[in-house]
Design an enzyme around this catalytic site. Structure first.
Site, short mmCIF file in Angstrom:
data_model
loop_
_atom_site.label_atom_id
_atom_site.label_comp_id
_atom_site.label_asym_id
_atom_site.label_seq_id
_atom_site.Cartn_x
_atom_site.Cartn_y
_atom_site.Cartn_z
N LYS A 113 0.82 -1.21 0.00
CA LYS A 113 0.00 0.00 0.00
C LYS A 113 0.85 1.26 0.00
O LYS A 113 0.51 2.26 -0.63
CB LYS A 113 -0.96 -0.01 1.19
CG LYS A 113 -2.09 -0.99 0.98
CD LYS A 113 -3.03 -1.00 2.15
CE LYS A 113 -4.03 -2.14 2.04
NZ LYS A 113 -4.72 -2.38 3.29
N LYS A 220 -7.96 -14.00 -9.40
CA LYS A 220 -9.24 -14.07 -8.72
C LYS A 220 -10.03 -12.78 -8.87
O LYS A 220 -9.48 -11.75 -9.24
CB LYS A 220 -9.05 -14.44 -7.26
CG LYS A 220 -8.31 -13.42 -6.42
CD LYS A 220 -8.34 -13.87 -4.96
CE LYS A 220 -8.04 -12.71 -4.04
NZ LYS A 220 -8.23 -13.01 -2.63
N LYS A 223 -11.89 -6.40 -6.14
CA LYS A 223 -12.30 -5.02 -6.35
C LYS A 223 -11.28 -4.23 -7.15
O LYS A 223 -11.62 -3.50 -8.06
CB LYS A 223 -12.45 -4.32 -4.98
CG LYS A 223 -13.83 -4.39 -4.41
CD LYS A 223 -13.94 -3.53 -3.16
CE LYS A 223 -13.24 -4.16 -1.98
NZ LYS A 223 -14.00 -4.14 -0.74
#
Ligand code: TRP
Length: 355
Positions: A113, A220, A223
């Site tokens: 992040k 997979k 979002k």
């Protein structure tokens, strides 16, 4: 005998998709009778990426409605909003006194992040940690890596420990956070020479993990990948997405191996369709008579059979503000009761005493 406590949270950063449904929600619904389940919406964790205030609240509401629409029953499980439990924030402060900034900086999710926040390329194994740390320390205000992001694992550990949860269903990407939670629990116990926190583990649902791939041919459903089918998707939009899913040029010879994009469509079909239908398309693939257009049409209708009733319930629930308010209030009361008890113990153990 009291039931074992299961806790799981989801960050309020967008709508729930088919991956959330098969990977988590549907399993939560199955265990809500047998465990003391507490499911919450991690809006404080969502704040680490500084969302627009209006989006934050709208997202909390959406996820709440989606939980309920998927079948989580507020009479069986405790459903609450993280920020409704101020005890969490206080214990986060206290637990941080026993968390090292080094171990937080080495956490994979933080590195990923922080790199994103700084606009750096994808993380690589050959990371020069020293250069990376310098960049974080020297980063401009418009590219700030905030302290909330760094202490994300502390907050998550508090979510778990404050509810005295021992079973925590999480995805693979969260296992490191769970490992840290156990470490913090052990450290607290040993520092204060108490046997207070129990170490939490991933909830084992048994069987192979459910695979829910995205529509973009690889990986997979997620979002951030932009390859999702959302529970809230309208039929027309959903059909369009499925029809646009990545495939290949078709099997060139009988019984040829499947490419990943096509295998992914079969995985989705296996989740939503009947074994007969799956077999029919497998046979058609094997003898090269398959038409991907037919496969996709079938897949879209089978997915809609799952999502249509859920979407209708989501919309009904979203329209019923009174009901939502009642659910949230009741959940907050229950969650706060156990949180307050843990916090009082922790304060006492740490030496914060009343005069
Ligand atoms: N970090 C989790 C995620 O992004 C969400 C979360 C926050 C959570 N607190 C938790 C999950 C406590 C389980 C238990 O998916």
């Amino acid at each position: 005998m009291s039931k074992e406590i299961v806790l799981s949270g989801i960050r309020s950063t967008g709508n729930l998709h088919l991956g959330n449904y098969y990977g988590a929600l549907r399993k939560f619904v199955k265990i809500q009778d047998d465990y003391d389940c507490r499911f919450f919406i991690a809006d404080l964790h969502a704040l680490t990426t500084n969302p627009d205030p209006n989006d934050l609240h709208a997202n909390v509401k959406k996820i709440l409605a989606e939980y309920l629409a998927a079948g989580i029953d507020p009479e069986k499980a405790t459903i609450f909003i993280q920020s409704d439990v101020p005890e969490i924030a206080e214990m986060y402060l206290l637990l941080n006194m026993h968390v090292g900034i080094g171990e937080l900086m080495r956490t994979t999710s933080f590195k990923d992040k922080a790199r994103k926040a700084l606009g750096l390329s994808a993380p690589s194994e050959s990371d020069d940690d020293e250069a990376f740390e310098k960049q974080i320390i020297g980063s401009e205000t418009n590219k700030r890596v905030n302290a909330g992001l760094l202490t994300y694992p502390t907050l998550m550990a508090v979510d778990i420990l404050i509810q005295r949860a021992t079973k925590v269903p999480v995805g693979k990407d969260q296992l490191q956070h769970l490992e840290l939670t156990r470490r913090f629990a052990r450290r607290f116990n040993s520092f204060y020479n108490v046997d207070y926190f129990q170490e939490p583990y991933d909830f084992d649902f048994g069987g192979a993990p459910v695979k829910v791939p995205g529509l973009d041919g690889s990986g997979k459903m997620g979002k951030s990948e932009g390859n999702c089918i959302y529970l809230i998707d309208e039929p027309k939009a959903l059909r369009k997405k499925v029809m646009r899913a990545v495939t290949d040029e078709g099997p060139q010879a009988p019984n040829s191996p499947m490419s990943e994009p096509v295998a992914n469509l079969f995985s989705l079909l296996e989740l939503t369709s009947t074994p007969e239908v799956v077999q029919q398309f497998r046979d058609a693939y094997a003898d090269c008579s398959i038409r991907y257009g037919d496969l996709k049409k079938q897949l879209a209708e089978d997915i809609l059979a799952v999502t249509n009733p859920i979407r209708e319930r989501i919309n009904d629930i979203l329209a019923d503000e009174d009901y939502l308010r009642r659910v949230v209030k009741q959940g907050a009361e229950k969650a706060r009761e156990s949180a307050a008890k843990t916090l009082a113990d922790v304060r006492q153990i740490m030496g914060i005493r009343k005069f």
